[in-house]
Design a protein around this motif. Structure first.
Motif, PDB file in Angstrom:
ATOM      1  N   ILE A   1       0.854  -1.189   0.000  1.00 30.97           N
ATOM      2  CA  ILE A   1       0.000   0.000   0.000  1.00 30.97           C
ATOM      3  C   ILE A   1       0.885   1.231   0.000  1.00 30.97           C
ATOM      4  O   ILE A   1       1.710   1.422   0.901  1.00 30.97           O
ATOM      5  CB  ILE A   1      -0.919   0.022   1.237  1.00 30.97           C
ATOM      6  CG1 ILE A   1      -1.768  -1.253   1.315  1.00 30.97           C
ATOM      7  CG2 ILE A   1      -1.790   1.269   1.239  1.00 30.97           C
ATOM      8  CD1 ILE A   1      -2.738  -1.447   0.185  1.00 30.97           C
ATOM      9  N   ASN A   2       0.722   2.068  -1.013  1.00 35.12           N
ATOM     10  CA  ASN A   2       1.538   3.277  -1.154  1.00 35.12           C
ATOM     11  C   ASN A   2       0.638   4.496  -0.976  1.00 35.12           C
ATOM     12  O   ASN A   2      -0.244   4.762  -1.802  1.00 35.12           O
ATOM     13  CB  ASN A   2       2.211   3.288  -2.526  1.00 35.12           C
ATOM     14  CG  ASN A   2       3.169   4.453  -2.687  1.00 35.12           C
ATOM     15  OD1 ASN A   2       2.758   5.605  -2.677  1.00 35.12           O
ATOM     16  ND2 ASN A   2       4.450   4.144  -2.862  1.00 35.12           N
ATOM     17  N   GLU A   3       0.845   5.232   0.117  1.00 36.52           N
ATOM     18  CA  GLU A   3      -0.002   6.386   0.427  1.00 36.52           C
ATOM     19  C   GLU A   3       0.012   7.421  -0.691  1.00 36.52           C
ATOM     20  O   GLU A   3      -1.041   7.941  -1.082  1.00 36.52           O
ATOM     21  CB  GLU A   3       0.471   7.058   1.728  1.00 36.52           C
ATOM     22  CG  GLU A   3       0.124   6.315   2.987  1.00 36.52           C
ATOM     23  CD  GLU A   3       0.526   7.113   4.225  1.00 36.52           C
ATOM     24  OE1 GLU A   3       0.782   8.332   4.102  1.00 36.52           O
ATOM     25  OE2 GLU A   3       0.588   6.523   5.312  1.00 36.52           O
ATOM     26  N   GLU A   4       1.191   7.723  -1.193  1.00 36.46           N
ATOM     27  CA  GLU A   4       1.317   8.774  -2.208  1.00 36.46           C
ATOM     28  C   GLU A   4       0.591   8.389  -3.492  1.00 36.46           C
ATOM     29  O   GLU A   4      -0.130   9.203  -4.086  1.00 36.46           O
ATOM     30  CB  GLU A   4       2.790   9.046  -2.506  1.00 36.46           C
ATOM     31  CG  GLU A   4       3.014  10.224  -3.447  1.00 36.46           C
ATOM     32  CD  GLU A   4       4.482  10.573  -3.610  1.00 36.46           C
ATOM     33  OE1 GLU A   4       4.776  11.439  -4.450  1.00 36.46           O
ATOM     34  OE2 GLU A   4       5.318   9.986  -2.903  1.00 36.46           O
ATOM     35  N   GLN A   5       0.751   7.148  -3.930  1.00 41.22           N
ATOM     36  CA  GLN A   5       0.072   6.698  -5.141  1.00 41.22           C
ATOM     37  C   GLN A   5      -1.441   6.715  -4.981  1.00 41.22           C
ATOM     38  O   GLN A   5      -2.182   7.106  -5.897  1.00 41.22           O
ATOM     39  CB  GLN A   5       0.546   5.299  -5.519  1.00 41.22           C
ATOM     40  CG  GLN A   5       1.973   5.256  -6.045  1.00 41.22           C
ATOM     41  CD  GLN A   5       2.422   3.839  -6.370  1.00 41.22           C
ATOM     42  OE1 GLN A   5       1.666   2.879  -6.166  1.00 41.22           O
ATOM     43  NE2 GLN A   5       3.645   3.696  -6.852  1.00 41.22           N
TER      44      GLN A   5
ATOM     45  N   ALA B   1      -2.570  -4.561   6.700  1.00 42.01           N
ATOM     46  CA  ALA B   1      -1.736  -4.854   7.871  1.00 42.01           C
ATOM     47  C   ALA B   1      -0.423  -4.099   7.719  1.00 42.01           C
ATOM     48  O   ALA B   1       0.144  -4.030   6.618  1.00 42.01           O
ATOM     49  CB  ALA B   1      -1.475  -6.347   7.983  1.00 42.01           C
ATOM     50  N   ALA B   2       0.043  -3.502   8.801  1.00 46.68           N
ATOM     51  CA  ALA B   2       1.307  -2.756   8.807  1.00 46.68           C
ATOM     52  C   ALA B   2       2.360  -3.551   9.561  1.00 46.68           C
ATOM     53  O   ALA B   2       2.078  -4.102  10.637  1.00 46.68           O
ATOM     54  CB  ALA B   2       1.108  -1.388   9.468  1.00 46.68           C
ATOM     55  N   TYR B   3       3.562  -3.621   8.993  1.00 48.42           N
ATOM     56  CA  TYR B   3       4.663  -4.368   9.590  1.00 48.42           C
ATOM     57  C   TYR B   3       5.853  -3.444   9.774  1.00 48.42           C
ATOM     58  O   TYR B   3       6.248  -2.748   8.825  1.00 48.42           O
ATOM     59  CB  TYR B   3       5.069  -5.545   8.694  1.00 48.42           C
ATOM     60  CG  TYR B   3       3.937  -6.516   8.429  1.00 48.42           C
ATOM     61  CD1 TYR B   3       3.618  -7.514   9.339  1.00 48.42           C
ATOM     62  CD2 TYR B   3       3.182  -6.411   7.259  1.00 48.42           C
ATOM     63  CE1 TYR B   3       2.580  -8.403   9.090  1.00 48.42           C
ATOM     64  CE2 TYR B   3       2.145  -7.293   7.001  1.00 48.42           C
ATOM     65  CZ  TYR B   3       1.846  -8.281   7.920  1.00 48.42           C
ATOM     66  OH  TYR B   3       0.819  -9.148   7.672  1.00 48.42           O
ATOM     67  N   PRO B   4       6.435  -3.407  10.974  1.00 48.53           N
ATOM     68  CA  PRO B   4       7.605  -2.550  11.218  1.00 48.53           C
ATOM     69  C   PRO B   4       8.730  -2.849  10.227  1.00 48.53           C
ATOM     70  O   PRO B   4       9.047  -4.005   9.965  1.00 48.53           O
ATOM     71  CB  PRO B   4       8.018  -2.919  12.660  1.00 48.53           C
ATOM     72  CG  PRO B   4       6.786  -3.488  13.277  1.00 48.53           C
ATOM     73  CD  PRO B   4       6.040  -4.178  12.170  1.00 48.53           C
ATOM     74  N   ARG B   5       9.267  -1.782   9.643  1.00 49.56           N
ATOM     75  CA  ARG B   5      10.407  -1.834   8.713  1.00 49.56           C
ATOM     76  C   ARG B   5      10.091  -2.528   7.386  1.00 49.56           C
ATOM     77  O   ARG B   5      10.952  -2.618   6.532  1.00 49.56           O
ATOM     78  CB  ARG B   5      11.633  -2.500   9.372  1.00 49.56           C
ATOM     79  CG  ARG B   5      12.165  -1.738  10.581  1.00 49.56           C
ATOM     80  CD  ARG B   5      13.400  -2.404  11.157  1.00 49.56           C
ATOM     81  NE  ARG B   5      13.102  -3.719  11.685  1.00 49.56           N
ATOM     82  CZ  ARG B   5      12.546  -3.935  12.880  1.00 49.56           C
ATOM     83  NH1 ARG B   5      12.227  -2.912  13.659  1.00 49.56           N
ATOM     84  NH2 ARG B   5      12.303  -5.164  13.299  1.00 49.56           N
ATOM     85  N   ARG B   6       8.871  -3.013   7.213  1.00 50.20           N
ATOM     86  CA  ARG B   6       8.504  -3.647   5.950  1.00 50.20           C
ATOM     87  C   ARG B   6       7.497  -2.829   5.160  1.00 50.20           C
ATOM     88  O   ARG B   6       7.552  -2.767   3.939  1.00 50.20           O
ATOM     89  CB  ARG B   6       7.918  -5.038   6.203  1.00 50.20           C
ATOM     90  CG  ARG B   6       8.944  -6.095   6.555  1.00 50.20           C
ATOM     91  CD  ARG B   6       8.264  -7.449   6.734  1.00 50.20           C
ATOM     92  NE  ARG B   6       7.466  -7.822   5.561  1.00 50.20           N
ATOM     93  CZ  ARG B   6       6.466  -8.700   5.587  1.00 50.20           C
ATOM     94  NH1 ARG B   6       6.118  -9.285   6.728  1.00 50.20           N
ATOM     95  NH2 ARG B   6       5.809  -8.994   4.486  1.00 50.20           N
ATOM     96  N   GLY B   7       6.553  -2.203   5.860  1.00 50.14           N
ATOM     97  CA  GLY B   7       5.545  -1.408   5.176  1.00 50.14           C
ATOM     98  C   GLY B   7       4.137  -1.898   5.443  1.00 50.14           C
ATOM     99  O   GLY B   7       3.899  -2.712   6.346  1.00 50.14           O
TER     100      GLY B   7
END
Length: 216
Positions: free
Chosen positions: A37-41, A67-73
């Motif tokens: 998931i890319n916020e800017e895009q 789902a958000a993963y530390p250091r992965r995105g």
């Protein structure tokens, strides 16, 4: 001519529209399971700033769509077929309740909106359009309960069920008939027949689970 969906969309705030657009891309698997998931895009594609997108992603993480993963995105969550039994178990209890309450509580505006959506079902072309209308019909029923807690809960579970449905879309022989089951359900709700509405809602959920299991 403006559709019911377009009329509803026009009444939403910018932030809410961004949330609903991203949510439905995830639900319809337009954003594929496991995709980053890319916020800017997302902000650019929706024509909004990053703040409403960021707010949307927080809500979608709570709803188990990302789902958000530390250091992965941040990634779209996987669709796990083992969740089908859990999702159906909840829906079998709450969908009939929602249908019955909608039959008892729907306002004239609610009934007009649901009737309009049923009319659009007959004009739908292609699986994507049918699935989108399926979502809208379910959400209109939930809104007509005028119970925000029941509505929010069922929207989340219906979203998860729809992701499973979309995953097997190419293996399902008669999706149109399943979606068209909404017509008698909406007729029962508009007529104020709570018992019939509850029975049809339960049968609809049971039919969904049978169809998915047959396609696995």
């Amino acid at each position: 001519m403006e559709t019911v969906a377009e009329a509803l969309e026009g009444e939403l705030s910018l932030a809410e529209r961004a949330y609903r657009s991203i949510r439905d891309q995830l639900v319809m698997l337009e954003i594929r399971p496991g995709a980053p998931i890319n916020e800017e895009q997302l902000a650019q594609s929706l024509g909004v700033g990053r703040t409403p997108v960021r707010e949307a992603l927080k809500r979608l993480q709570y709803e188990r769509l990302i789902a958000a993963y530390p250091r992965r995105g941040t990634f779209a969550t996987d669709v796990n077929i083992t969740d089908l039994a859990h999702v159906s178990e909840v829906r079998l209890e709450l969908e009939p309740l929602a249908a019955a309450q909608a039959a008892r509580r729907a306002t004239a505006a609610d009934r007009a909106a649901m009737t309009g959506l049923v009319g659009e079902l007959g004009k739908a072309r292609g699986s994507a359009e049918l699935m989108h209308l399926d979502l809208l019909v379910h959400r209109a029923v939930y809104a007509a309960t005028h119970n925000p807690y029941l509505e929010d809960t069922l929207v989340r579970y219906d979203n998860l069920a729809t992701r499973i449905w979309c995953l097997f879309l190419d293996r399902l022989d008669d999706m149109a008939s399943h979606v068209e089951e909404h017509s008698p359900l909406i007729e029962a709700i508009v007529a104020g027949d709570a018992d019939r509405a509850a029975r049809l809602a339960r049968e609809h959920v049971e039919g969904f689970e049978r169809a998915i299991r047959a396609a696995i």
